[in-house]
Motif scaffolding. Structure first.
Motif, PDB file in Angstrom:
ATOM      1  N   LYS A 126       0.965  -1.320  -0.264  1.00 28.48           N
ATOM      2  CA  LYS A 126       0.207  -0.246   0.081  1.00 28.48           C
ATOM      3  C   LYS A 126       1.057   1.419   0.508  1.00 28.48           C
ATOM      4  N   SER A 127       2.336   1.135   0.193  1.00 29.99           N
ATOM      5  CA  SER A 127       3.734   2.377   0.228  1.00 29.99           C
ATOM      6  C   SER A 127       3.214   3.272  -1.470  1.00 29.99           C
ATOM      7  N   TRP A 128       3.459   4.153  -1.363  1.00 27.59           N
ATOM      8  CA  TRP A 128       3.245   5.503  -2.325  1.00 27.59           C
ATOM      9  C   TRP A 128       4.179   4.999  -3.183  1.00 27.59           C
ATOM     10  N   THR A 129       5.788   4.369  -2.356  1.00 28.89           N
ATOM     11  CA  THR A 129       6.983   3.988  -3.475  1.00 28.89           C
ATOM     12  C   THR A 129       6.765   2.648  -4.550  1.00 28.89           C
ATOM     13  N   GLU A 130       5.984   1.649  -4.100  1.00 36.88           N
ATOM     14  CA  GLU A 130       5.600   0.495  -5.105  1.00 36.88           C
ATOM     15  C   GLU A 130       3.922   0.948  -5.568  1.00 36.88           C
ATOM     16  N   ASN A 131       3.421   1.947  -5.315  1.00 31.66           N
ATOM     17  CA  ASN A 131       2.710   1.960  -6.496  1.00 31.66           C
ATOM     18  C   ASN A 131       3.244   3.107  -7.644  1.00 31.66           C
ATOM     19  N   GLY A 132       4.303   2.907  -7.792  1.00 37.14           N
ATOM     20  CA  GLY A 132       4.619   3.811  -8.966  1.00 37.14           C
ATOM     21  C   GLY A 132       4.226   5.483  -7.943  1.00 37.14           C
ATOM     22  N   VAL A 133       4.298   6.406  -7.159  1.00 38.66           N
ATOM     23  CA  VAL A 133       4.579   7.401  -6.537  1.00 38.66           C
ATOM     24  C   VAL A 133       5.716   7.633  -6.387  1.00 38.66           C
ATOM     25  N   ASN A 134       5.818   9.049  -6.736  1.00 41.71           N
ATOM     26  CA  ASN A 134       6.868   9.731  -6.632  1.00 41.71           C
ATOM     27  C   ASN A 134       7.108  10.107  -5.338  1.00 41.71           C
ATOM     28  N   VAL A 135       8.163  10.077  -4.296  1.00 39.15           N
ATOM     29  CA  VAL A 135       7.130  10.095  -2.953  1.00 39.15           C
ATOM     30  C   VAL A 135       8.114  12.163  -2.953  1.00 39.15           C
ATOM     31  N   ASP A 136       9.468  11.801  -3.463  1.00 41.92           N
ATOM     32  CA  ASP A 136       9.970  12.899  -2.975  1.00 41.92           C
ATOM     33  C   ASP A 136       9.239  14.519  -3.959  1.00 41.92           C
ATOM     34  N   ALA A 137       8.513  13.924  -4.977  1.00 41.05           N
ATOM     35  CA  ALA A 137       8.474  14.837  -6.062  1.00 41.05           C
ATOM     36  C   ALA A 137       7.063  15.244  -5.497  1.00 41.05           C
ATOM     37  N   LYS A 138       6.090  14.094  -5.064  1.00 39.57           N
ATOM     38  CA  LYS A 138       4.884  14.731  -4.126  1.00 39.57           C
ATOM     39  C   LYS A 138       5.028  15.082  -2.765  1.00 39.57           C
ATOM     40  N   LEU A 139       6.482  15.225  -1.942  1.00 40.70           N
ATOM     41  CA  LEU A 139       6.698  16.044  -0.957  1.00 40.70           C
ATOM     42  C   LEU A 139       6.796  17.769  -1.425  1.00 40.70           C
ATOM     43  N   ALA A 140       7.817  18.304  -2.289  1.00 35.33           N
ATOM     44  CA  ALA A 140       7.840  19.472  -3.281  1.00 35.33           C
ATOM     45  C   ALA A 140       6.340  20.095  -3.784  1.00 35.33           C
ATOM     46  N   GLN A 141       5.322  18.878  -3.610  1.00 36.06           N
ATOM     47  CA  GLN A 141       3.904  20.134  -4.695  1.00 36.06           C
ATOM     48  C   GLN A 141       3.466  20.004  -3.029  1.00 36.06           C
ATOM     49  N   ALA A 142       3.546  19.100  -2.358  1.00 38.51           N
ATOM     50  CA  ALA A 142       2.793  19.352  -1.231  1.00 38.51           C
ATOM     51  C   ALA A 142       3.323  20.841  -0.368  1.00 38.51           C
ATOM     52  N   ASP A 143       4.736  21.242  -0.445  1.00 30.64           N
ATOM     53  CA  ASP A 143       5.757  22.342  -0.123  1.00 30.64           C
ATOM     54  C   ASP A 143       4.647  23.847  -0.730  1.00 30.64           C
ATOM     55  N   ALA A 144       4.910  23.582  -2.129  1.00 30.23           N
ATOM     56  CA  ALA A 144       4.645  24.616  -2.761  1.00 30.23           C
ATOM     57  C   ALA A 144       3.304  24.668  -2.484  1.00 30.23           C
ATOM     58  N   LEU A 145       2.301  24.169  -2.227  1.00 28.77           N
ATOM     59  CA  LEU A 145       0.736  23.609  -2.452  1.00 28.77           C
ATOM     60  C   LEU A 145       0.741  25.308  -0.396  1.00 28.77           C
ATOM     61  N   ASP A 146       1.428  24.443   0.405  1.00 30.27           N
ATOM     62  CA  ASP A 146       0.878  24.565   1.566  1.00 30.27           C
ATOM     63  C   ASP A 146       2.330  23.778   2.523  1.00 30.27           C
ATOM     64  N   GLU A 147       3.287  25.159   3.234  1.00 29.40           N
ATOM     65  CA  GLU A 147       4.131  24.613   3.569  1.00 29.40           C
ATOM     66  C   GLU A 147       4.226  23.472   4.706  1.00 29.40           C
ATOM     67  N   ARG A 148       3.013  23.726   5.959  1.00 31.04           N
ATOM     68  CA  ARG A 148       2.929  23.371   6.850  1.00 31.04           C
ATOM     69  C   ARG A 148       2.225  21.467   6.746  1.00 31.04           C
ATOM     70  N   PHE A 149       1.110  21.422   5.417  1.00 27.35           N
ATOM     71  CA  PHE A 149       1.525  20.393   5.044  1.00 27.35           C
ATOM     72  C   PHE A 149       2.112  19.740   4.611  1.00 27.35           C
ATOM     73  N   GLY A 150       3.514  19.899   3.684  1.00 25.32           N
ATOM     74  CA  GLY A 150       4.551  19.324   3.120  1.00 25.32           C
ATOM     75  C   GLY A 150       5.390  18.893   4.708  1.00 25.32           C
ATOM     76  N   MET A 151       5.391  19.636   5.578  1.00 22.21           N
ATOM     77  CA  MET A 151       5.844  19.292   7.134  1.00 22.21           C
ATOM     78  C   MET A 151       5.536  17.680   7.641  1.00 22.21           C
ATOM     79  N   MET A 152       3.266  17.732   7.282  1.00 23.77           N
ATOM     80  CA  MET A 152       3.338  16.922   8.254  1.00 23.77           C
ATOM     81  C   MET A 152       3.114  15.428   7.422  1.00 23.77           C
ATOM     82  N   LEU A 153       3.596  15.365   6.212  1.00 26.41           N
ATOM     83  CA  LEU A 153       3.536  13.942   5.380  1.00 26.41           C
ATOM     84  C   LEU A 153       4.997  13.731   5.093  1.00 26.41           C
ATOM     85  N   ARG A 154       6.047  14.796   6.146  1.00 32.82           N
ATOM     86  CA  ARG A 154       7.327  13.877   6.423  1.00 32.82           C
ATOM     87  C   ARG A 154       7.750  13.667   7.655  1.00 32.82           C
ATOM     88  N   ILE A 155       7.212  14.553   8.461  1.00 30.95           N
ATOM     89  CA  ILE A 155       6.805  13.113   9.555  1.00 30.95           C
ATOM     90  C   ILE A 155       6.157  11.845   9.101  1.00 30.95           C
TER      91      ILE A 155
END
Length: 337
Positions: A126-155
């Motif tokens: 069920k992980s992002w990586t094994e389902n073809g999702v680029n985690v680093d790219a999604k973190l960058a996308q989240a940062d651009a959308l809302d910094e606090r949301f990006g921090m949540m994903l990192r935690i």
């Protein structure tokens, strides 16, 4: 506070019926509380979807259909959807509409039946990586959308926290150097505390990254709404789901949900353990890679980090070795880099 309008009507129905089980026995306080919480959430969702029922007794088949499609789109677990449909069936008997709620598959005819089968054991990752999702790219996308949301994903990625645990976490308070403490009643399902050991540099780096951007006394949850009003926990939970949808993370959009980062953490924790690393079943690992005793011990340690006391719970994150046992002498798959 006295409920008015549809809330008052719903509360009357709950007060009249929720104290009695289907078999006539008296329901526990916990059961009544869960029934009320679920039903109020259902009707709140319907109002958000544009179905402004003033009388809950007018609930009909088209409303249930809209609910299920909404639940599926936001990535709700099959078991959760089935539980809520079961609750609505019970509600149907209260309002004289017994039998109007169908099976989950009735509302999702285009979804393969296997995906709607209720199981506590993961057969695929069920992980992002094994389902073809680029985690680093999604973190960058989240940062651009809302910094606090990006921090949540990192935690979530670094420590495997649940949504409520992330929102209620106070990073400065919880950081004890080599451990992260989840304090009682800060989002865990059981309400009990747990201590997560920092076992790799990534965890330390992510925690320091977040602390550098957070005031010392604050929790991770948003302080204000998008309109600048004070934000409560319920708002923040919905905002978290909205933000996930905005970066393309829902079952319908990418075949994963926000909870997939918790699965990613579980898999990574298993494979990078400094003492007893093992490859999860969902990634090709087999039961013979460690002795039975060591495998059980390693799995129990991951389970504790996730906030579960029962080792079997990890089956929902990375499968059961009983179902993936290979022939003697077989080789396990390589761990992902």
């Amino acid at each position: 506070m006295q409920h008015v309008g549809w809330r008052g009507e719903l509360q009357k129905l709950i007060d009249r019926h929720a104290g009695v089980r289907m078999n006539g026995n008296v329901a526990s306080f916990r059961t009544r509380e869960l029934t009320a919480k679920t039903l109020f959430a259902v009707f709140n969702t319907l109002h958000l979807l544009g179905y402004r029922l003033q009388n809950p007794a007018n609930l009909g088949a088209r409303h249930v259909d809209a609910l299920v499609k909404h639940w599926y789109a936001e990535g709700r677990a099959v078991s959760t959807m089935q539980n809520e449909l079961s609750m609505l069936r019970k509600f149907g008997t209260w309002i004289g509409k017994k039998g109007f709620v169908g099976r989950l598959a009735d509302y999702l005819p285009d979804v393969p039946a296997m995906q709607l089968r209720r199981t506590a054991v993961a057969s695929i990752s069920k992980s992002w990586t094994e389902n073809g999702v680029n985690v680093d790219a999604k973190l960058a996308q989240a940062d651009a959308l809302d910094e606090r949301f990006g921090m949540m994903l990192r935690i979530e990625l670094a420590f495997g926290l649940r949504r409520r645990e992330i929102l209620l976490l106070k990073p400065w308070k919880s950081d004890h150097g080599d451990t992260l403490t989840i304090y009682p009643n800060t989002g865990s399902k059981t309400g009990r505390p747990r201590i997560i050991a920092l076992k790799n540099d990534y965890q330390r780096t992510m925690l320091d990254y977040v602390k550098a951007r957070m005031p010392k006394g604050q929790a991770m949850a948003w302080r204000t709404t998008r309109r600048g009003m004070p934000a409560g926990l319920k708002y923040c939970q919905k905002e978290y789901s909205r933000r996930m949808k905005e970066i393309g993370i829902t079952a319908a959009q990418s075949n994963v949900t926000g909870h997939g980062l918790r699965a990613e953490f579980a898999e990574n924790a298993a494979m990078t353990d400094p003492v007893r690393p093992f490859i999860p079943a969902t990634l090709g690992g087999t039961a013979d890679q460690l002795s039975l005793e060591d495998l059980h011990l390693a799995r129990s340690q991951v389970s504790e980090m996730l906030g579960h006391s029962r080792t079997a719970i990890t089956n929902s994150y990375y499968g059961s070795f009983a179902r993936w046992r290979s022939a003697p002498g077989s080789q396990t798959s390589e761990a992902r880099a």
